[in-house]
Write a protein that holds these residues in place. Structure first.
Motif, PDB file in Angstrom:
ATOM      1  N   ALA A 182       0.835  -1.210   0.000  1.00 56.75           N
ATOM      2  CA  ALA A 182       0.000   0.000   0.000  1.00 56.75           C
ATOM      3  C   ALA A 182       0.865   1.255   0.000  1.00 56.75           C
ATOM      4  O   ALA A 182       0.573   2.224  -0.724  1.00 56.75           O
ATOM      5  CB  ALA A 182      -0.919  -0.017   1.220  1.00 56.75           C
ATOM      6  N   ARG A 183       1.931   1.261   0.780  1.00 54.26           N
ATOM      7  CA  ARG A 183       2.803   2.450   0.832  1.00 54.26           C
ATOM      8  C   ARG A 183       3.488   2.692  -0.508  1.00 54.26           C
ATOM      9  O   ARG A 183       3.802   3.839  -0.857  1.00 54.26           O
ATOM     10  CB  ARG A 183       3.840   2.270   1.943  1.00 54.26           C
ATOM     11  N   LEU A 184       3.724   1.607  -1.258  1.00 59.08           N
ATOM     12  CA  LEU A 184       4.342   1.750  -2.576  1.00 59.08           C
ATOM     13  C   LEU A 184       3.328   2.138  -3.648  1.00 59.08           C
ATOM     14  O   LEU A 184       3.719   2.439  -4.783  1.00 59.08           O
ATOM     15  CB  LEU A 184       5.012   0.430  -2.979  1.00 59.08           C
ATOM     16  N   GLY A 185       2.054   2.108  -3.313  1.00 63.58           N
ATOM     17  CA  GLY A 185       1.014   2.407  -4.290  1.00 63.58           C
ATOM     18  C   GLY A 185       0.698   1.221  -5.193  1.00 63.58           C
ATOM     19  O   GLY A 185       0.049   1.394  -6.232  1.00 63.58           O
ATOM     20  N   TRP A 186       1.115   0.033  -4.819  1.00 64.29           N
ATOM     21  CA  TRP A 186       0.847  -1.154  -5.634  1.00 64.29           C
ATOM     22  C   TRP A 186      -0.604  -1.617  -5.482  1.00 64.29           C
ATOM     23  O   TRP A 186      -1.121  -2.321  -6.346  1.00 64.29           O
ATOM     24  CB  TRP A 186       1.784  -2.294  -5.244  1.00 64.29           C
ATOM     25  N   ILE A 187      -1.222  -1.287  -4.356  1.00 66.03           N
ATOM     26  CA  ILE A 187      -2.649  -1.519  -4.185  1.00 66.03           C
ATOM     27  C   ILE A 187      -3.273  -0.193  -3.784  1.00 66.03           C
ATOM     28  O   ILE A 187      -2.574   0.736  -3.345  1.00 66.03           O
ATOM     29  CB  ILE A 187      -2.945  -2.595  -3.118  1.00 66.03           C
ATOM     30  N   ASN A 188      -4.558  -0.089  -3.916  1.00 65.47           N
ATOM     31  CA  ASN A 188      -5.249   1.178  -3.666  1.00 65.47           C
ATOM     32  C   ASN A 188      -5.814   1.276  -2.253  1.00 65.47           C
ATOM     33  O   ASN A 188      -6.417   2.285  -1.900  1.00 65.47           O
ATOM     34  CB  ASN A 188      -6.359   1.379  -4.695  1.00 65.47           C
TER      35      ASN A 188
ATOM     36  N   VAL B 119      -5.102  -3.603   9.914  1.00 63.49           N
ATOM     37  CA  VAL B 119      -6.399  -3.356   9.286  1.00 63.49           C
ATOM     38  C   VAL B 119      -6.160  -2.650   7.954  1.00 63.49           C
ATOM     39  O   VAL B 119      -5.425  -1.657   7.888  1.00 63.49           O
ATOM     40  CB  VAL B 119      -7.306  -2.485  10.177  1.00 63.49           C
ATOM     41  N   LEU B 120      -6.773  -3.154   6.895  1.00 57.98           N
ATOM     42  CA  LEU B 120      -6.633  -2.573   5.560  1.00 57.98           C
ATOM     43  C   LEU B 120      -7.983  -2.006   5.146  1.00 57.98           C
ATOM     44  O   LEU B 120      -8.971  -2.743   5.017  1.00 57.98           O
ATOM     45  CB  LEU B 120      -6.185  -3.649   4.569  1.00 57.98           C
ATOM     46  N   ARG B 121      -8.025  -0.701   4.972  1.00 58.77           N
ATOM     47  CA  ARG B 121      -9.296  -0.059   4.621  1.00 58.77           C
ATOM     48  C   ARG B 121      -9.793  -0.569   3.270  1.00 58.77           C
ATOM     49  O   ARG B 121      -9.014  -0.767   2.339  1.00 58.77           O
ATOM     50  CB  ARG B 121      -9.131   1.459   4.557  1.00 58.77           C
ATOM     51  N   ALA B 122     -11.091  -0.756   3.164  1.00 60.80           N
ATOM     52  CA  ALA B 122     -11.695  -1.160   1.899  1.00 60.80           C
ATOM     53  C   ALA B 122     -11.728   0.022   0.937  1.00 60.80           C
ATOM     54  O   ALA B 122     -11.774   1.186   1.357  1.00 60.80           O
ATOM     55  CB  ALA B 122     -13.105  -1.683   2.132  1.00 60.80           C
ATOM     56  N   THR B 123     -11.703  -0.281  -0.366  1.00 59.71           N
ATOM     57  CA  THR B 123     -11.733   0.775  -1.383  1.00 59.71           C
ATOM     58  C   THR B 123     -13.122   0.955  -1.985  1.00 59.71           C
ATOM     59  O   THR B 123     -13.328   1.871  -2.771  1.00 59.71           O
ATOM     60  CB  THR B 123     -10.774   0.438  -2.532  1.00 59.71           C
ATOM     61  N   ASP B 124     -14.039   0.056  -1.668  1.00 62.62           N
ATOM     62  CA  ASP B 124     -15.376   0.016  -2.268  1.00 62.62           C
ATOM     63  C   ASP B 124     -15.313  -0.340  -3.745  1.00 62.62           C
ATOM     64  O   ASP B 124     -16.282  -0.138  -4.484  1.00 62.62           O
ATOM     65  CB  ASP B 124     -16.112   1.361  -2.091  1.00 62.62           C
ATOM     66  N   ASN B 125     -14.177  -0.879  -4.194  1.00 62.26           N
ATOM     67  CA  ASN B 125     -14.061  -1.366  -5.563  1.00 62.26           C
ATOM     68  C   ASN B 125     -14.174  -2.891  -5.509  1.00 62.26           C
ATOM     69  O   ASN B 125     -13.230  -3.572  -5.087  1.00 62.26           O
ATOM     70  CB  ASN B 125     -12.724  -0.946  -6.166  1.00 62.26           C
ATOM     71  N   PRO B 126     -15.305  -3.470  -5.918  1.00 59.38           N
ATOM     72  CA  PRO B 126     -15.501  -4.918  -5.777  1.00 59.38           C
ATOM     73  C   PRO B 126     -14.570  -5.736  -6.652  1.00 59.38           C
ATOM     74  O   PRO B 126     -14.409  -6.934  -6.427  1.00 59.38           O
ATOM     75  CB  PRO B 126     -16.961  -5.106  -6.202  1.00 59.38           C
ATOM     76  N   PHE B 127     -13.933  -5.100  -7.637  1.00 58.99           N
ATOM     77  CA  PHE B 127     -13.022  -5.835  -8.517  1.00 58.99           C
ATOM     78  C   PHE B 127     -11.609  -5.917  -7.930  1.00 58.99           C
ATOM     79  O   PHE B 127     -10.761  -6.641  -8.445  1.00 58.99           O
ATOM     80  CB  PHE B 127     -13.002  -5.186  -9.900  1.00 58.99           C
ATOM     81  N   GLU B 128     -11.369  -5.137  -6.865  1.00 61.70           N
ATOM     82  CA  GLU B 128     -10.091  -5.180  -6.164  1.00 61.70           C
ATOM     83  C   GLU B 128     -10.242  -5.791  -4.770  1.00 61.70           C
ATOM     84  O   GLU B 128      -9.450  -6.650  -4.385  1.00 61.70           O
ATOM     85  CB  GLU B 128      -9.488  -3.771  -6.067  1.00 61.70           C
TER      86      GLU B 128
END
Length: 857
Positions: A708-714, A779-788
């Protein structure tokens, strides 16, 4: 006397020659082996001490495991009191041995003694007052805690050679079982480390390399697992052999000798009373306390510092000192300050290796004395334990559990094997039954009755307890086997149990279809846990395969068959090995998975076999990142799964190697928990380009926060500050600080996630609710993007084990599994450990899907 199987006696001569070549030693407080032992023992001169065999006193060097075997064999040959038997092999094929020590008269009648003892347990009878105690002495389950194993040789010598009335009476009336090295592979690794760094002039500096093992430490076994957490889980051969030995003898007392931090002193149980497993009787603690008085007296006489009734607990039944407690035995933990080498400075002065051995020897002897003095009470306790168990069974409003397998026979049968290894009785349903909307099918479901001796263990194995007297845990707070294996289970009321149609359990045998060399294609489904191993086996043999991105129905030699998404198809239209039919047939039989002959590429529903929704799958080339900064436990779990369950060769690098090596040959890179701040920007750019070309990165726990810190996931991880602010400190005092810290942790609890069964990462899963094992408060916050965010924790996620209400509120509806595309590649993140201790089989397949189903992304 029995001898070590396959032992080469000539090796003894070599050991003696090597050991007497003038190896340098320093003066220690003990100048001979007899200095460790009681005086006035009239030792038999025909029985050699370890010093006489190896040429130096115990503690001068760290004994290797092969030397320990040598010495136990010598005792077996020299003494009629000693019997050595091999009970198993480690991963590295070292012998696991049991050393039985008792009087020659008992040895000659040992089978009858053993049979009477087991019969009295099975019938719940009161043992006769002259019945022997069986005392199991277990040493050094952690390989870099070697004082126990080294001390075990002195204890064995003392019992084999002493002609004192005390020892003769002990052996005439009791049976001692020595397990002198619970972790031979770890012991060998650590002995090599400590000895190779020993100086002629000993270095006590704690920062010396001798005292600072490189990654991984000798604590663990070959696959870097902590064997002291495996007594219940039975992932490894060491534990399987040990549990078989435990049940072959059902000892009255089981000791567990460990080491702890250098600045500590010595600990013996009982531990913290409030942290006892609720299924363990209070009388267990009472007897442990009675024996503890003998440890205290012995250590007082020796003027040694010690403590008891604090720090350690007796909750998790998967540890060596607690597993016995579930069986009417008394487990006792010992912890000795560790020299982690040959001598080290501590706050209590210089601590030598020989000093640490001395305390283990002292408390081994005090265990014998305490057990002998309390023999009548210990014999009575084992009978009372089973009488009380019968009362618990009678008072329970339920009669047992039913568990069903679904479509994964391999996973189900592994669970059954674990239960049966613990001598848990079970039966097979011979008629279907519906309970609370779940169908439990005949011949695919088992019934585990409560009315049996293992009632307490069964209740523990299926516990969904969430609140406890003391919410601080030394280890995990839950190990529910039904949740671990992601299998439907249900409690059965007594009224329903009487209606169940039952028969003897039989493992499933797949009725394989004859493979036709003229078939258009072959196919098998992805539900079984062995399906990844079957696919990898085929790929290794040059078979070309496809994975199906959607359901399809095809005409087979058995008629129309519907294949679920994720199924593997092997078209004969591709260039296949000439003997492909034979390869598919033999491989399918090996893994007990049904393979089908498909007669046409035209399907009656779903994709045709030439569709682009069937993606080519090739043999993965996996790079696993380990080394300093990463969790050796988690790296070992990943390695163990891919190596032993999937059959895939895995390349392991130290993290530092990422900065100066090329990764182009690999298709997947796995990251366990760790701190990755030393990976430089150039390496990160290299990895991003590699992903864009098709590489797949897989990480779990803290590695996902790094993604997440690298921006590899949203997704964004919740900060420590945010977690702290969720806990009120109003009206707290300094004495509340430790309890507050414990509330913020999640030491091991089961959470449920809602998963997207249509996503390739969840192909082969049958239910859209997945139990996962949470061992951190990340804890990893959800993005509300169901495809991720393809898996998120449900509204009320905690199902078993302890988590503070505040943590549950933070975790609910947060992300559990995330996938983010990177041009041709992908980043996959698991918030939890999907291979926890090689036991959490319900999530194991996520790694396999990351390897074989990602071509469908």
């Amino acid at each position: 006397m029995h001898h070590l199987l396959g032992f080469v006696k000539a090796s003894l001569v070599l050991f003696i020659i090597v050991s007497t070549l003038g190896l340098a030693t320093n003066a220690f407080s003990q100048t001979s082996d007899l200095d460790f032992l009681p005086k006035n023992q009239d030792y038999n001169p025909d029985i050699p001490t370890p010093e006489e065999v190896f040429g130096y006193p115990i503690g001068t060097w760290h004994m290797r495991h092969d030397q320990l075997l040598t010495y136990m064999q010598v005792l077996s040959e020299k003494s009629e009191r000693v019997n050595v038997s091999v009970i198993g092999k480690t991963h590295e094929h070292r012998s696991l041995i049991s050393v039985r020590i008792t009087s020659p008269e008992n040895q000659s009648n040992i089978d009858e003694i053993q049979a009477k003892h087991l019969k009295s347990i099975q019938l719940g009878e009161s043992a006769k007052s002259d019945a022997p105690l069986v005392i199991y002495m277990g040493y050094s389950v952690h390989g870099n805690e070697p004082s126990g194993s080294n001390g075990s040789m002195l204890i064995a010598y003392h019992l084999a050679a002493s002609n004192s009335d005390e020892v003769k009476n002990l052996l005439a009336q009791n049976i001692i079982l020595l397990d002198p090295s619970l972790n031979p592979d770890g012991m060998a690794r650590f002995a090599q480390w400590a000895n190779m760094h020993k100086s002629k002039n000993l270095v006590s500096d704690p920062s010396n390399r001798e005292h600072k093992e490189y990654w991984p430490s000798g604590r663990t076994n070959h696959y870097w697992f902590d064997l002291n957490r495996d007594w219940l889980l039975l992932t490894h051969p060491e534990s399987k052999a040990r549990i078989a030995q435990f049940h072959a003898w059902r000892p009255h007392i089981v000791t567990d000798f460990h080491e702890m931090g250098t600045d500590s002193t010595f600990f013996f149980q009982p531990g913290i009373a409030a942290r006892k497993n609720p299924w363990t009787p209070n009388q267990n603690v009472t007897l442990t306390s009675a024996i503890a008085k003998f440890h205290a007296k012995a250590l007082d006489d020796a003027k040694k510092l010690y403590f008891s009734e604090e720090s350690f607990d007796d909750f998790y039944y998967g540890k060596g000192s607690t597993y016995p407690d579930a069986h009417g035995s008394i487990g006792i933990l010992f912890e000795q300050a560790s020299s982690r080498g040959h001598v080290q400075e501590s706050i209590n002065g210089l601590l030598t290796f020989q000093d640490s051995i001395q305390n283990q020897v002292t408390t081994s002897l005090s265990t014998f004395a305490g057990a002998f003095a309390n023999k009548a009470a210990i014999l009575a306790y084992q009978r009372e334990f089973f009488e009380d168990t019968k009362k618990l069974v009678a008072d329970d409003k339920f009669a047992g559990y039913v568990v069903t397998r679904g479509k994964d026979a391999t996973r189900f049968e592994r669970m059954v094997n674990i239960l049966q290894s613990h001598k848990i009785k079970l039966e097979m349903l011979s008629e279907d039954i519906d309970i609370n909307g779940t169908q439990y099918k005949a011949k695919q479901s088992i019934y585990i009755p409560f009315d049996q001796a293992q009632y307490r263990l069964i209740r523990s194995l299926f516990s969904e307890r969430k609140r406890f007297t003391d919410n601080t845990f030394y280890d995990v707070s839950n190990w529910n086997i039904g949740l671990a294996f992601n299998l439907p289970y249900e409690q059965v009321k007594s009224s329903l149990s009487r209606k169940l149609a039952l028969s003897t359990w039989q493992a499933s045998t797949q009725q394989n279809i004859a493979i036709d060399s003229d078939a258009y294609a072959y196919a098998f489904e992805w539900f079984d846990s062995s399906a990844p191993a079957l696919l990898q086996s085929l790929l290794d043999k040059g078979v070309q395969a496809r994975v199906a991105g959607s359901d399809f129905t095809a005409l087979t030699s058995s008629g129309e068959v519907k294949f679920a998404r994720g199924s593997v198809v092997i078209p004969n239209a591709l260039t296949q090995p000439s003997e492909v039919a034979s390869i598919v047939s033999s491989s399918a039989q090996k893994f007990n998975i049904r393979a089908y002959n498909i007669q046409s590429g035209l399907t009656s529903s779903g994709s045709d076999l030439g569709s682009r929704s069937l993606a080519p799958v090739t043999s993965p080339k996996v790079l696993l990142i380990g080394g300093i900064g990463t969790s050796s436990y988690e790296v070992g779990e990943m390695w163990h799964y891919l190596d032993t369950r999937v059959g895939l060769p895995v390349t392991i690098w130290d993290m530092r190697d990422l900065n100066n090596r090329d990764v182009d040959r690999y298709t997947h890179i796995f990251f366990a928990s760790g701190s990755y701040i030393k990976i430089n920007d150039g390496t990160i750019n290299k990895l991003e380009k590699w992903m864009n070309r098709g590489g797949v990165v897989v990480g779990q726990k803290s590695a996902v926060a790094w993604f997440a810190r690298l921006g590899w996931i949203n997704n964004q991880p919740l900060s420590g500050e945010a977690i702290n602010s969720s806990f009120s400190t109003d009206d707290m005092q300094y004495s509340d600080k430790q309890a507050l810290g414990a509330k913020k942790l999640i030491a091991g609890a089961v959470y449920k996630s809602k998963i997207d069964l249509s996503h390739p990462l969840f192909f082969g899963f049958e239910r859209d609710i997945l139990p996962t094992f949470k061992t951190s408060n990340g804890v990893l916050r959800a993005t509300d993007n169901p495809f991720e965010d393809i898996a998120t924790y449900i509204e009320n996620p905690l199902v078993a084990g302890y988590s503070a209400d505040e943590m549950q509120a933070l975790i609910k509806r947060s992300a559990s599994v995330v996938v983010n595309k990177k041009q041709k590649g992908a980043v996959i993140g698991f918030v939890d450990n999907v291979h926890f201790r090689g036991y959490w089989d319900g999530t194991n397949k996520l790694s396999a899907n990351a390897l074989y189903q990602t071509p469908l992304l």
